[in-house]
Write an enzyme that holds these catalytic residues in place. Structure first.
Site, mmCIF file in Angstrom:
data_model
loop_
_atom_site.group_PDB
_atom_site.id
_atom_site.type_symbol
_atom_site.label_atom_id
_atom_site.label_comp_id
_atom_site.label_asym_id
_atom_site.label_seq_id
_atom_site.Cartn_x
_atom_site.Cartn_y
_atom_site.Cartn_z
ATOM 1 N N ARG A 56 0.708 -1.167 -0.023
ATOM 2 C CA ARG A 56 0.049 -0.066 0.120
ATOM 3 C C ARG A 56 0.830 1.328 0.103
ATOM 4 O O ARG A 56 2.104 0.994 0.462
ATOM 5 C CB ARG A 56 -1.015 0.055 1.366
ATOM 6 C CG ARG A 56 -1.748 -1.101 1.510
ATOM 7 C CD ARG A 56 -2.588 -1.150 2.763
ATOM 8 N NE ARG A 56 -3.491 -2.172 2.661
ATOM 9 C CZ ARG A 56 -3.310 -3.443 3.348
ATOM 10 N NH1 ARG A 56 -2.140 -3.511 3.942
ATOM 11 N NH2 ARG A 56 -4.392 -4.108 3.610
ATOM 12 N N LYS A 64 -1.928 -2.145 8.079
ATOM 13 C CA LYS A 64 -3.333 -2.009 8.178
ATOM 14 C C LYS A 64 -3.705 -2.943 9.314
ATOM 15 O O LYS A 64 -3.457 -4.282 9.359
ATOM 16 C CB LYS A 64 -3.924 -2.130 7.216
ATOM 17 C CG LYS A 64 -5.596 -1.843 7.030
ATOM 18 C CD LYS A 64 -6.205 -1.903 5.905
ATOM 19 C CE LYS A 64 -7.816 -1.509 5.895
ATOM 20 N NZ LYS A 64 -8.458 -1.682 4.584
ATOM 21 N N HIS A 88 -2.794 2.154 -6.083
ATOM 22 C CA HIS A 88 -3.269 0.712 -5.476
ATOM 23 C C HIS A 88 -3.443 -0.206 -6.683
ATOM 24 O O HIS A 88 -3.473 -1.599 -6.612
ATOM 25 C CB HIS A 88 -4.576 0.972 -4.869
ATOM 26 C CG HIS A 88 -4.970 0.082 -3.684
ATOM 27 N ND1 HIS A 88 -4.152 0.113 -2.624
ATOM 28 C CD2 HIS A 88 -5.740 -0.816 -3.595
ATOM 29 C CE1 HIS A 88 -4.390 -0.793 -1.953
ATOM 30 N NE2 HIS A 88 -5.553 -1.481 -2.391
ATOM 31 N N ARG A 128 -0.766 -2.867 -6.717
ATOM 32 C CA ARG A 128 -0.847 -3.644 -5.541
ATOM 33 C C ARG A 128 -1.755 -4.787 -6.146
ATOM 34 O O ARG A 128 -1.640 -6.127 -6.272
ATOM 35 C CB ARG A 128 -1.486 -3.132 -4.242
ATOM 36 C CG ARG A 128 -1.711 -4.245 -3.304
ATOM 37 C CD ARG A 128 -2.078 -3.344 -1.982
ATOM 38 N NE ARG A 128 -2.949 -3.822 -1.280
ATOM 39 C CZ ARG A 128 -2.445 -4.890 -0.111
ATOM 40 N NH1 ARG A 128 -1.202 -4.899 -0.034
ATOM 41 N NH2 ARG A 128 -3.250 -5.369 0.802
ATOM 42 N N HIS A 135 -3.885 -9.468 4.281
ATOM 43 C CA HIS A 135 -5.546 -9.411 4.428
ATOM 44 C C HIS A 135 -5.935 -10.271 5.582
ATOM 45 O O HIS A 135 -5.366 -11.459 5.943
ATOM 46 C CB HIS A 135 -6.286 -10.177 3.022
ATOM 47 C CG HIS A 135 -5.842 -9.358 1.950
ATOM 48 N ND1 HIS A 135 -6.319 -9.818 0.695
ATOM 49 C CD2 HIS A 135 -5.966 -7.889 1.606
ATOM 50 C CE1 HIS A 135 -6.046 -8.894 -0.312
ATOM 51 N NE2 HIS A 135 -5.867 -7.717 0.247
ATOM 52 N N TYR A 138 -9.466 -11.708 -6.401
ATOM 53 C CA TYR A 138 -8.735 -11.776 -7.498
ATOM 54 C C TYR A 138 -8.848 -13.087 -8.423
ATOM 55 O O TYR A 138 -8.155 -12.937 -9.389
ATOM 56 C CB TYR A 138 -7.087 -11.629 -6.999
ATOM 57 C CG TYR A 138 -6.670 -10.392 -6.074
ATOM 58 C CD1 TYR A 138 -6.570 -9.213 -6.909
ATOM 59 C CD2 TYR A 138 -6.639 -10.302 -4.979
ATOM 60 C CE1 TYR A 138 -6.401 -7.939 -6.300
ATOM 61 C CE2 TYR A 138 -6.105 -9.299 -4.363
ATOM 62 C CZ TYR A 138 -6.126 -8.006 -4.975
ATOM 63 O OH TYR A 138 -5.765 -6.935 -4.064
#
Length: 348
Positions: free
Chosen positions: A205, A230, A295, A298, A321, A330
């Site tokens: 990120r 995150k 982004h 990524r 994640h 994805y």
């Protein structure tokens, strides 16, 4: 004149926000007012909170109206401190406090203790939907309201009955490997090249890249350590030999001290907007017309990993994640399986 004006607190200053119809003549007139500015975060024009401006936009004068207004400002500041003690990131604190401010000042004449669930629904319909704001913004408002009103003892709101909007089911934007190669090779400036290459090669990120320190690069194990990302979690990502070579070349020229990618002055973090401009310049050089953001690099990294046969569980760990369902998106943009599907059109 058709407009809507409300008192707000923006960048620690009292301002008057004014919503105009999208009519060039009206906007041109507003721009001529003293210190009139456009806020890209609030999506509104605003100007100083003065008696003259209050009268101009038919707002109550300062007399007798300052206490409720200042109370809300004080409560928002307390809310920021509360989030900080809960160890929310600075970006999250700003996002939630800005969302709460928008909501509270929408009901500027109403005491906070009197705001109820119907007011929340009306805000959804009359502000968010009317202005065609995203479900993501609505979700931020929900999070802010829930967090804020749980801290208030006397309230007419039932926090547990505040509903969330349905999430938009959008596919991530992905570039081809050829497009990625053009973007990463666009810059001759080694610093600019290294930053874009790091984001793609490690699936970072933007904030994660800018918070990297020189010691976070483990050249012996070919790993990059991403600290307090995150969710305030540390994680590691594989570091390719190719990107390690680029970093070594960059290090010889710039010799960073505190941060891997420092700003204009030593010991300062590289500016987020400047990083966005680095990508924008790369797109201009390559002639790619897509509205690419950082982004997208990524997203492209994750998709290309999946197409090369990397297990989803590893991709989830690399990207950081929390849920595997986030990573599974994805699979919907990977073309590896679709390319093997033969269209019946070919048999006609």
């Amino acid at each position: 004149m058709d407009f809507e004006a409300k008192l707000i607190r923006h960048n620690n200053k009292n301002r008057i926000a004014v919503w105009y119809p999208n009519i060039p003549a009206l906007i041109a007139r507003f721009r001529k007012l003293t210190d009139a500015k456009w806020s890209s975060t609030l999506k509104v024009w605003h100007l100083p909170d003065t008696s003259e401006n209050r009268e101009r936009f038919e707002l109550p004068s300062d007399k007798g109206k300052g206490v409720p207004f200042m109370d809300k400002i004080s409560q928002i500041e307390q809310f920021k401190k509360h989030l900080a003690t809960k160890r929310y990131s600075p970006n999250t604190v700003k996002t939630y406090s800005d969302a709460l401010q928008t909501f509270l000042f929408y009901y500027n004449a109403k005491d906070v203790r009197d705001i109820d669930n119907q007011d929340v629904v009306s805000f959804y319909n009359d502000y968010i939907l009317e202005k065609n704001l995203s479900s993501s913004f609505q979700n931020q408002v929900v999070n802010a309201i829930k967090l804020y009103f749980r801290t208030i003892r006397e309230t007419a709101i039932n926090v547990d009955k505040i509903y969330r909007p349905k999430r938009d089911k959008l596919l991530p934007n992905v570039l081809s490997k050829e497009e990625i190669k053009k973007i990463l090779n666009a810059h001759t400036n080694i610093k600019h090249k290294a930053m874009l290459c790091m984001i793609y090669s490690c699936g970072l990120r933007r904030s994660e890249l800018l918070r990297l320190k020189p010691n976070d690069i483990d050249s012996k194990r070919n790993l990059v350590i991403i600290r307090q990302a995150k969710g305030r979690k540390d994680r590691i990502a594989p570091l390719s030999p190719a990107i390690l070579g680029i970093l070594r070349e960059y290090y010889k020229v710039h010799k960073p001290l505190s941060w891997l990618f420092e700003g204009q002055y030593p010991d300062t973090v590289y500016d987020e907007r400047s990083l966005g401009n680095v990508l924008k310049q790369a797109l201009q050089k390559t002639g790619i017309k897509k509205p690419v953001t950082l982004h997208w690099l990524r997203h492209s990294y994750a998709t290309h990993l999946l197409e090369s046969g990397t297990d989803l569980r590893y991709i989830q760990e690399i990207l950081g994640h929390k849920s595997s369902r986030t990573t599974e998106i994805y699979t919907h943009v990977s073309t590896k399986s679709l390319q093997n599907v033969k269209s019946p059109f070919d048999d006609l």
